[in-house]
Motif scaffolding. Structure first.
Motif, PDB file in Angstrom:
ATOM      1  N   LYS A 115       0.825  -1.187   0.000  1.00 35.39           N
ATOM      2  CA  LYS A 115       0.000   0.000   0.000  1.00 35.39           C
ATOM      3  C   LYS A 115       0.875   1.258   0.000  1.00 35.39           C
ATOM      4  CE  LYS A 115      -3.618  -2.597   0.194  1.00 35.39           C
ATOM      5  NZ  LYS A 115      -4.416  -2.797  -1.029  1.00 35.39           N
ATOM      6  N   GLY A 132      -5.853  11.938  -0.198  1.00 36.98           N
ATOM      7  CA  GLY A 132      -6.961  10.988  -0.300  1.00 36.98           C
ATOM      8  C   GLY A 132      -6.523   9.654  -0.875  1.00 36.98           C
ATOM      9  N   GLU A 133      -7.378   9.066  -1.675  1.00 31.20           N
ATOM     10  CA  GLU A 133      -7.133   7.736  -2.223  1.00 31.20           C
ATOM     11  C   GLU A 133      -5.917   7.738  -3.143  1.00 31.20           C
ATOM     12  OE1 GLU A 133      -9.290   4.445  -5.161  1.00 31.20           O
ATOM     13  OE2 GLU A 133     -10.376   6.250  -4.512  1.00 31.20           O
ATOM     14  N   HIS A 135      -2.964   4.767  -5.157  1.00 25.77           N
ATOM     15  CA  HIS A 135      -2.669   3.380  -5.518  1.00 25.77           C
ATOM     16  C   HIS A 135      -1.163   3.221  -5.680  1.00 25.77           C
ATOM     17  CE1 HIS A 135      -6.922   2.498  -6.383  1.00 25.77           C
ATOM     18  NE2 HIS A 135      -6.954   3.706  -6.929  1.00 25.77           N
ATOM     19  N   PRO A 187      -6.259   8.855  -7.118  1.00 26.34           N
ATOM     20  CA  PRO A 187      -7.208   7.775  -7.396  1.00 26.34           C
ATOM     21  C   PRO A 187      -7.427   7.511  -8.882  1.00 26.34           C
ATOM     22  CG  PRO A 187      -8.415   9.781  -6.948  1.00 26.34           C
ATOM     23  CD  PRO A 187      -6.951  10.120  -6.771  1.00 26.34           C
TER      24      PRO A 187
END
Length: 239
Positions: A115, A132-133, A135, A187
């Motif tokens: 992660k 935030g999000e 990857h 994201p």
């Protein structure tokens, strides 16, 4: 229209010879452009523990929108890959994924085992948490949706994160060009089939890569040890 192959090299003296080799290796209808890429002056001096990660070519992928101003998509490949399947199939797969997720700017193989907060970026910092999000992904095989990459100014976003890391003296991230890429994309990533970037080390294997290796579309050898390096091969398989 024919394909366009853009090759970036770090040594100006190699441009002509690599261009000749590339033209011999591909169909005549393809357009070949070989460029000496070395100017990353809009970035602060990149901070990285490994000198190889400070090489300008590690940052070349961020400039594809400028290098290919009229192109809609771009497949970026590191030089340590073997392509086992037509890249037209990769382009078609990415095109469909981009249509399904209109805000996405890249297609890549996520590293679900690692992660972003597990050593890629420092999620304890408020500026990182506010992103935030995110990857985690390996950037050796990436398809760019160039219109979106340019319109959302992701190159500028990469530059801002590199600058923030320099100002903080390396507190945002420790490695080279991958963390600012992860932060800039956030994201807006679509997931490629793992077989499009199946990674394999010389001295250490991971289960997630072993599963895709037999049917890999692109085999990728990240890190310092390469299978074509006789010293490394000898160290792994002594005579």
């Amino acid at each position: 229209t024919g394909s366009v192959f853009l090759l970036l090299v770090d040594d100006a003296a190699k441009v002509e010879s690599i261009g000749r080799a590339a033209r011999c290796a591909v169909e005549n209808k393809a357009q070949i452009a070989v460029k000496h890429f070395h100017d990353i002056s809009r970035f602060p001096a990149p901070r990285a523990r490994d000198p190889r990660l400070r090489d300008p070519l590690n940052y070349a992928r961020f400039f594809v929108g400028e290098l290919l101003p009229s192109s809609q998509r771009c497949i970026y490949l590191d030089t340590d890959v073997f392509v086992e399947r037509s890249l037209a199939d990769l382009d078609d797969a990415a095109r469909q994924l981009f249509q399904e997720k209109p805000n996405s700017v890249i297609a890549a193989v996520p590293r679900d085992f690692k992660k972003p907060c597990d050593g890629v970026v420092n999620c304890k910092l408020p500026m990182v948490r506010s992103r935030g999000e995110m990857h985690s992904f390996n950037a050796g095989v990436v398809v760019f949706e160039l219109d979106r990459w340019r319109s959302t100014k992701r190159l500028d976003s990469v530059a801002r994160w590199i600058s923030r890391n320099e100002v903080s003296q390396g507190k945002v991230y420790k490695l080279g060009s991958n963390p600012p890429f992860v932060l800039a994309v956030g994201p807006d990533l679509v997931r490629l089939d793992p077989r499009w970037n199946c990674m394999r080390g010389i001295h250490r294997q991971h289960a997630h890569n072993t599963r895709c290796w037999g049917g890999a579309f692109i085999r990728h050898y990240p890190g310092g040890a390469k299978p074509w390096d006789e010293v490394e091969v000898t160290r792994k398989h002594p005579p």
